[in-house]
Design a protein around this motif. Structure first.
Motif, mmCIF file in Angstrom:
data_model
loop_
_atom_site.group_PDB
_atom_site.id
_atom_site.type_symbol
_atom_site.label_atom_id
_atom_site.label_comp_id
_atom_site.label_asym_id
_atom_site.label_seq_id
_atom_site.Cartn_x
_atom_site.Cartn_y
_atom_site.Cartn_z
ATOM 1 N N TYR A 1 -1.108 2.747 -14.066
ATOM 2 C CA TYR A 1 -2.405 3.351 -13.190
ATOM 3 C C TYR A 1 -3.172 4.218 -14.363
ATOM 4 C CZ TYR A 1 -0.167 1.070 -9.448
ATOM 5 O OH TYR A 1 0.599 -0.378 -8.232
ATOM 6 N N ALA B 1 -5.083 -2.651 -4.901
ATOM 7 C CA ALA B 1 -5.174 -2.618 -3.508
ATOM 8 C C ALA B 1 -5.724 -3.644 -3.361
ATOM 9 C CB ALA B 1 -6.132 -1.422 -2.897
ATOM 10 N N ALA B 2 -6.599 -4.388 -4.124
ATOM 11 C CA ALA B 2 -7.188 -6.000 -3.237
ATOM 12 C C ALA B 2 -6.522 -6.304 -3.399
ATOM 13 C CB ALA B 2 -8.901 -6.219 -4.502
ATOM 14 N N ARG C 1 1.041 -1.284 0.001
ATOM 15 C CA ARG C 1 -0.110 -0.028 0.460
ATOM 16 C C ARG C 1 1.060 1.184 -0.059
ATOM 17 N NH1 ARG C 1 -1.482 3.677 2.834
ATOM 18 N NH2 ARG C 1 -0.212 3.371 4.935
ATOM 19 N N ALA D 1 -8.977 4.550 -11.593
ATOM 20 C CA ALA D 1 -9.759 4.485 -10.241
ATOM 21 C C ALA D 1 -10.065 2.930 -10.130
ATOM 22 C CB ALA D 1 -10.800 5.633 -9.798
ATOM 23 N N ALA D 2 -10.235 3.292 -10.922
ATOM 24 C CA ALA D 2 -11.266 1.102 -11.170
ATOM 25 C C ALA D 2 -9.547 0.194 -10.688
ATOM 26 C CB ALA D 2 -11.424 0.831 -12.049
ATOM 27 N N LYS D 3 -8.417 0.503 -11.767
ATOM 28 C CA LYS D 3 -7.457 -0.014 -11.414
ATOM 29 C C LYS D 3 -6.808 0.251 -10.156
ATOM 30 C CE LYS D 3 -3.446 -2.951 -13.253
ATOM 31 N NZ LYS D 3 -2.976 -2.114 -14.166
ATOM 32 N N VAL D 4 -6.541 1.247 -9.783
ATOM 33 C CA VAL D 4 -6.013 1.262 -8.525
ATOM 34 C C VAL D 4 -6.897 0.575 -7.181
ATOM 35 C CG1 VAL D 4 -5.894 3.069 -6.637
ATOM 36 C CG2 VAL D 4 -5.455 3.641 -9.004
ATOM 37 N N ARG D 5 -8.410 0.339 -7.755
ATOM 38 C CA ARG D 5 -9.412 -0.497 -6.558
ATOM 39 C C ARG D 5 -8.473 -1.393 -6.631
ATOM 40 N NH1 ARG D 5 -13.113 3.785 -7.723
ATOM 41 N NH2 ARG D 5 -13.399 2.075 -9.701
ATOM 42 N N ARG D 6 -8.921 -2.543 -8.148
ATOM 43 C CA ARG D 6 -8.214 -3.617 -7.952
ATOM 44 C C ARG D 6 -6.748 -4.366 -7.966
ATOM 45 N NH1 ARG D 6 -9.861 -2.982 -13.233
ATOM 46 N NH2 ARG D 6 -7.668 -2.878 -14.035
#
Length: 398
Positions: free
Chosen positions: A261, A281-282, A220, A274-279
């Protein structure tokens, strides 16, 4: 160091004060002829003497380079993916099978352009020739393919193998990661979740998802640092709606780290995805393994896979303690024999370490340097081996 000097100063062989190169090379050829029998007998002797755990075998490959120009048109010395960061040097690929005690029990040599995907069948066939009991082979992600998984399950054996976190050109999380379920915490802090994909079909596969909270926090922080730098670079571009990309914008989008990103809007502007960042992060702190064994507990699969570090340590010692590289042999048979000799040396080192509880460096410091020479006695000249004065002062001083 010349072999004559090495034998005279670093080793003791009864009745052999020195050896010349023209004597050593035929001995290497003889060793190679007996390579299969030597490896088999060494393995079974060690298994009987030291009660090796032979039900789990760890396997991985590394490379060793040659300081030559070009590569062989038809031979072992070829260009390929280098584990030594020497992509412009010819190399060979070396495979090692290692027990859970860290003892290397077999070695292989392939041309330097051989990929990990292409060696599993030979490794499995050779191990089958030893007629072991039920074996679980542990491998890293680079060996994973449907064909190799089928091979590893032959003769009633099983595998534990690493899995890719992302699949496809868009880097979508693997199917096992998209399944629900609760994690459970192991005593060492790891969190694991077992997932079965395929139900009762022939395509059924068992996965274990592992999350390391400490590693997740590091992931992170690293991502946040990258995104902070990326925001500054985007601001510096001074993009305007509908304008063509500048050279700087094109370079940023193609950047290996920052480009992953980014996405392009309909107005041709570059923005953070933003969607790539969330993926991403998961996936923080996670790795995935799979196994064909339905009965081993999930935690045993995880700890078994983590023991692949045993092979990595053997590879380090092969290169930095035994000095397998660089190699100066030209003929394929001499190259194979060189690796076989290094394997034998590494085998003895690891057995000595396991039996004494000391590292090889500690043992060398204890007994070296050694004085070896002829000494006159009443019965004639004899060979004597004794610590040098320097060694005696260090090792035997009260």
């Amino acid at each position: 160091m010349a072999i004559e000097k090495w034998v005279a100063q670093d080793v003791y062989i009864d009745q052999l004060p020195a050896v010349e190169v023209h004597q050593a090379l035929p001995a290497m050829d003889f060793l190679l002829e007996a390579a299969e029998a030597i490896q088999r007998e060494v393995f079974w002797t060690l298994a009987n003497l030291f009660n090796l755990e032979v039900d789990v075998i760890f396997f991985d490959t590394t490379t060793a380079y040659f300081e030559i120009e070009g590569e062989d048109a038809d031979g072992l010395r070829r260009w390929g993916h280098s584990a030594d960061d020497h992509p412009k040097m010819a190399q060979v690929v070396i495979g090692l099978a290692v027990t859970r005690d860290g003892i290397p029990v077999r070695c292989w040599v392939w041309p330097g352009n051989t990929g990990d995907q292409n060696v599993v069948a030979e490794v499995k066939r050779d191990l089958n020739g030893w007629k072991l009991n039920r074996v679980v082979v542990v491998l890293d992600t680079g060996f994973n393919s449907e064909a190799n998984r089928r091979i590893l399950q032959g003769a009633g054996d099983h595998y534990i193998i690493g899995e890719k976190l992302r699949v496809g050109p868009q880097g979508v999380p693997a199917e096992a990661l998209r399944r629900g379920g609760k994690y459970r915490r192991l005593p060492d802090g790891l969190e694991i979740k077992e997932v079965v994909v395929g139900g009762d079909s022939a395509a059924r596969r068992r996965f274990v998802i592992v999350r390391n909270p400490e590693e997740a926090e590091r992931d992170r922080q690293k991502r946040e640092s990258i995104l902070a730098e990326l925001r500054q670079r985007l601001e510096a571009l001074k993009q305007k709606q509908g304008e063509a990309h500048t050279k700087a914008a094109c370079e940023l989008r193609a950047h290996e780290t920052f480009g992953r990103y980014l996405r392009q809007t309909r107005g041709a502007r570059l923005v953070i995805d933003a969607a790539k960042v969330r993926r991403e992060a998961a996936l923080d702190g996670k790795f995935v393994i799979s196994s064909s064994d339905d009965f081993l507990p999930a935690e045993d699969l995880v700890y078994g896979y983590k023991q692949l570090w045993q092979v990595e340590r053997v590879h380090r010692d092969l290169k930095h303690t035994v000095d397998v590289r660089p190699m100066y042999h030209r003929l394929d048979d001499r190259i194979r024999s060189h690796v076989l000799l290094c394997w034998l040396a590494l085998l003895m080192i690891r057995v000595a370490e396991n039996e004494t509880g000391q590292t090889w460096r500690q043992m060398r410091d204890l007994v070296a340097p050694i004085d070896v020479g002829r000494h006159a006695t009443a019965h004639g000249e004899v060979w004597q081996v004794r610590p040098s004065p320097k060694s005696r002062r260090r090792c035997f001083r009260p």
